[in-house]
Structures are given as C-alpha cells and as structure tokens.
Design a protein around this motif. Sequence first.
Motif, short mmCIF file in Angstrom:
data_model
loop_
_atom_site.label_atom_id
_atom_site.label_comp_id
_atom_site.label_asym_id
_atom_site.label_seq_id
_atom_site.Cartn_x
_atom_site.Cartn_y
_atom_site.Cartn_z
N ALA A 112 17.72 2.64 -8.98
CA ALA A 112 17.40 1.48 -7.82
C ALA A 112 16.67 1.60 -6.73
CB ALA A 112 19.10 0.64 -7.74
N PRO A 113 17.28 2.94 -5.88
CA PRO A 113 16.35 2.95 -4.55
C PRO A 113 15.13 3.20 -4.85
CG PRO A 113 18.48 3.89 -4.30
CD PRO A 113 18.10 3.96 -5.89
N LEU A 114 14.46 4.42 -5.62
CA LEU A 114 13.67 4.20 -6.27
C LEU A 114 12.82 3.34 -5.95
CD1 LEU A 114 13.94 7.56 -8.40
CD2 LEU A 114 13.23 7.52 -5.73
N CYS A 115 13.03 2.25 -7.27
CA CYS A 115 12.33 1.01 -7.74
C CYS A 115 12.42 0.15 -6.49
CB CYS A 115 13.74 0.03 -8.89
SG CYS A 115 13.38 1.18 -10.48
N ALA A 116 12.79 0.16 -6.06
CA ALA A 116 13.26 -0.78 -4.59
C ALA A 116 12.57 -0.25 -3.61
CB ALA A 116 14.57 -0.99 -3.55
N ALA A 149 9.19 1.37 -4.14
CA ALA A 149 8.38 1.14 -4.74
C ALA A 149 8.34 -0.25 -4.85
CB ALA A 149 8.43 1.40 -6.51
N ALA A 150 8.61 -1.12 -4.89
CA ALA A 150 8.38 -2.86 -4.91
C ALA A 150 8.29 -3.08 -3.28
CB ALA A 150 9.89 -3.76 -4.93
N ALA A 151 8.89 -2.34 -2.31
CA ALA A 151 8.39 -2.77 -0.37
C ALA A 151 7.17 -2.20 -0.80
CB ALA A 151 9.36 -2.24 -0.24
N LEU A 152 6.48 -1.18 -0.81
CA LEU A 152 5.24 -0.34 -0.81
C LEU A 152 4.32 -1.09 -2.23
CD1 LEU A 152 5.76 3.05 -1.97
CD2 LEU A 152 4.83 2.49 0.44
N LEU A 153 4.30 -2.16 -3.01
CA LEU A 153 3.59 -2.69 -3.51
C LEU A 153 3.61 -4.17 -3.34
CD1 LEU A 153 4.84 -1.90 -7.38
CD2 LEU A 153 2.69 -1.20 -5.66
N LEU A 154 4.23 -4.85 -2.62
CA LEU A 154 4.05 -5.66 -2.06
C LEU A 154 3.47 -6.07 -0.61
CD1 LEU A 154 7.53 -7.50 -2.32
CD2 LEU A 154 5.66 -8.36 -3.87
N THR A 155 3.97 -4.91 0.59
CA THR A 155 3.11 -4.29 1.87
C THR A 155 1.51 -3.92 1.39
OG1 THR A 155 5.09 -4.10 2.65
CG2 THR A 155 3.26 -2.67 3.86
N ALA A 156 1.09 -3.69 0.31
CA ALA A 156 0.09 -2.80 -0.27
C ALA A 156 -0.36 -4.67 -0.92
CB ALA A 156 -0.21 -2.18 -1.18
N LEU A 157 -0.21 -5.63 -1.64
CA LEU A 157 -0.11 -6.39 -1.77
C LEU A 157 -0.64 -7.44 -0.74
CD1 LEU A 157 -1.10 -8.07 -4.04
CD2 LEU A 157 0.65 -9.31 -4.46
N ALA A 158 0.23 -7.52 0.08
CA ALA A 158 -0.17 -8.55 1.72
C ALA A 158 -1.01 -8.43 2.32
CB ALA A 158 1.45 -8.80 2.14
N GLN A 159 -1.49 -6.27 2.46
CA GLN A 159 -2.10 -6.70 3.36
C GLN A 159 -3.78 -6.54 2.55
OE1 GLN A 159 -1.25 -2.08 3.86
NE2 GLN A 159 -0.41 -3.28 5.83
N ASP A 160 -4.18 -6.97 1.48
CA ASP A 160 -5.06 -6.58 0.51
C ASP A 160 -5.43 -8.20 0.79
OD1 ASP A 160 -7.55 -6.48 -0.66
OD2 ASP A 160 -6.12 -6.68 -2.59
#
Length: 416
Positions: A183-187, A189-200
């Motif tokens: 669960a922490p690994l998935c969480a 990863a999700a935080a990284l992708l959401l941050t990257a998507l918002a910045q993009d």
Amino acid sequence: MSDFVKYLPPAAIPEGGAPEWKAADAERWRAARVPAVLGPVAGGWILLPLILCAVVLLAWNTPEDTSVGTEWAGYPAAVLLLALPAWYRFLPGASAVAAPLIALDAVLVLGELAPGDTAGRAGAGLIIGISALALTGALLRLRSRRVQRALILEAAGDARSPLPAALPDSHRTRGRTLLLTGAPLCALAAALLLTALAQDLNAPPGQPYDATGQQVLALLLLVPGTPLFGRGVTAAGAARRLHLGPQPVLRVGVRRSEDTAWILADARTPTAPPLVAFRNRFDDSYSSRPGRILVGGPSERLRAEHHDINPDTEAYEALLYGVPREGAEVVLEYAVNTHDGHIVTRFTAAPLMPFRRHRLRPWPPAGVSYAQQREERAERRRQERSSSSSSSSSGGCGSSDGGSCGSSCGGGCGGD
C-alpha cells in the motif's frame, strides 16, 4: 515435545463426519490443473524475458520527444506490461483484465509505427503474443479453480464443519504484512504521478514539463507495489472465506519434506502421489494452543493403540477444512501424543503453494511407535556404553595375565 499420531482417533472426527479423499477423486482433482507451462510459477518466468525483449525492441529506434510535454497515453499500458509477470504469478484475475488492455495498446502502437521500423513492429507484435499467452493462462487457471472446487465439494458430500477455535494467530492476520508493504509503495507512486500530471498541465506555453523521471520512479514503485498489495488482499480473502460458514471436511494424508509439506489423498497408501504443497518452515503457521483431548490413558496403551510416526519419513492422517485449490488457504487438524497421558489435536493454517516438483518417494509403513523405537535405541546405546565401560575397567589384573604385575595393580608383587 509431541509426536505425530499416524491415524486420527475416532473422537477426532467431527459430528458431520469426514470421508476419506478417495484416490480416484484425488486423481481427478489433480488432472484439473492447468499444464505446467501455464502454471503460475513457470508462466511468470516465461513472461518475464519475453516482456524485456519486447521493451528493448520497442525502444530500439524511438526518439525522445518532449516538445509537447510528457507522454501519458502509453504509460498505463507500460505499467501493466512490466507488472504482468508478477500479476500472472499471484493474481490471475487481474492478469485476465490487464492482458486485453496491453494488447489493445500494442495494436495502436503498431498502427503508428513506420513500415520501416522493423524492431518496433516486432516488439509490438511480441507484446500482442504475450498478452494472448497471459490471457489464455489466466482464464484456464480461473477455470481450474472452479473445477477443483466442484470436485472437492463432490468428494466431501454433506460433510461440513465450522473451523476449530484454536487456530494460529497468523491465520487471523493473513496478508497484513503484504498489504502494509504494498500500500505505501502504491500510494507514493500515485502521489508522484499526480504531482507530475499537475505540473505538466500547468506548464507555461512553450515550456513543456518533462515528467519522465517521476514516471520512471513511479513505475519502479508500482511494479512491486501492485502485486504485493493485490496478493495481500487475496491472501486475507482466502483466510476470511474459511469463516463464512461450515466448511467441507475430508480425511487426507500429510507428508513433510524439508521446508515444504504435501497433502495426499490418504495416509495409508505408500505410493499416493503428492497433490498440493504448503510451507512447512514457518513456525507461525502452526498453533501452539492444544485443541480437543481425544484419548487419555497410560502412555504404553496409547502408543500401542494409536502409534506415533516420524513425519519426515511417513505420512500421517489429518482433517482438511476448506477447498484446496490454487490461491486458497486450508486448515489441517491432526493428532499428537503429548507424553502426559493424552492425545490431543493440533492445527496448521496452510496457504497453499503452486509447487509441483517434489522429492518424495514411496514410504514403508512402520506400524509401531516411533517414539518407543527411539527410546529403545537410546536404552540399547546406554547399555552398550555401560558394558564397554565395565569391560575396560576390569581388564587390568585378570588371571589371564599370567601373574605379571602392571603398575596399576595395586600394591606390587609378592606381598610382605
């Protein structure tokens, strides 16, 4: 110290009965398995090098282009593809869903590639083949589970019983460690992708944001994180299903082999083939709490009427609660002699493993108490040591010495 009793005393059989797992029924159950090449272990290892080869082929001539921001369209399919071997190993249901999505993305990529991109087209075609293989294997494994469940219910008939109360603590917390790891690994990863998507999305015009680094890091987290989390969910579910109501009960045999134990059709047939394995090395799979007292009386009588065995060389009888099949958990109840005038039950909570290879050979039934034989051998060794010590201590001044006087013979020769 406790010794495994060869056959369950009649008092161990639950009120609803417990038929033996007949050899013919067990063979039908074994025949319902998928071919070994599509099994969870072999299939996962086959998929891994094929996927790596496909990724290399696709990346062979692919230019890096960040002029329009980060590429997100193929990212979900990339995650599914790289996680597919682990998903196939532990989560056939998830593999059956992921494989068509991976194949669809590969078809779209194939349509976008230039006719001269031989490596890329070969890679996309290989991914389509990989998806077909994974989908076929996953569907066959799911079908095998349903068939094996039906065969167990047929073999058990009307025999049903709730689980014993004195189960190992690990059974009640099954899957928790996997969940807390995945669960922490998935969480993250999700935080990284959401941050990257918002910045993009919020990047200024003409200055596209490159989130490749975040994508790669999230991928490295998701590939182990998703199967760990999914396996934790399925392991917890397998243990929880045993408590949904009375379970089918069968009398089976159990043999131990190093760190693995095997369930057999019965404990009477020396040539009975091993059917399904479970880990034998984890102490927390076994309950230290005694169950029911089955028989009481003098130890000599208990050994004569209910002899114990060496579980490393011979099968013992146990009650199997639940439905053995890939991905399931069962509970085994067997009898032990506690050496205090009682035969009691013990329990093993066993998540079943997909292993097929074993080194077990047909075993000769001892027919007598292994503990008694052990004690008799120890007594013979003590007597032999005692006899040897007596012989060595009496050999200094015997009459056979012809009257000669050694220095150890007391007060010299001739006397006063």
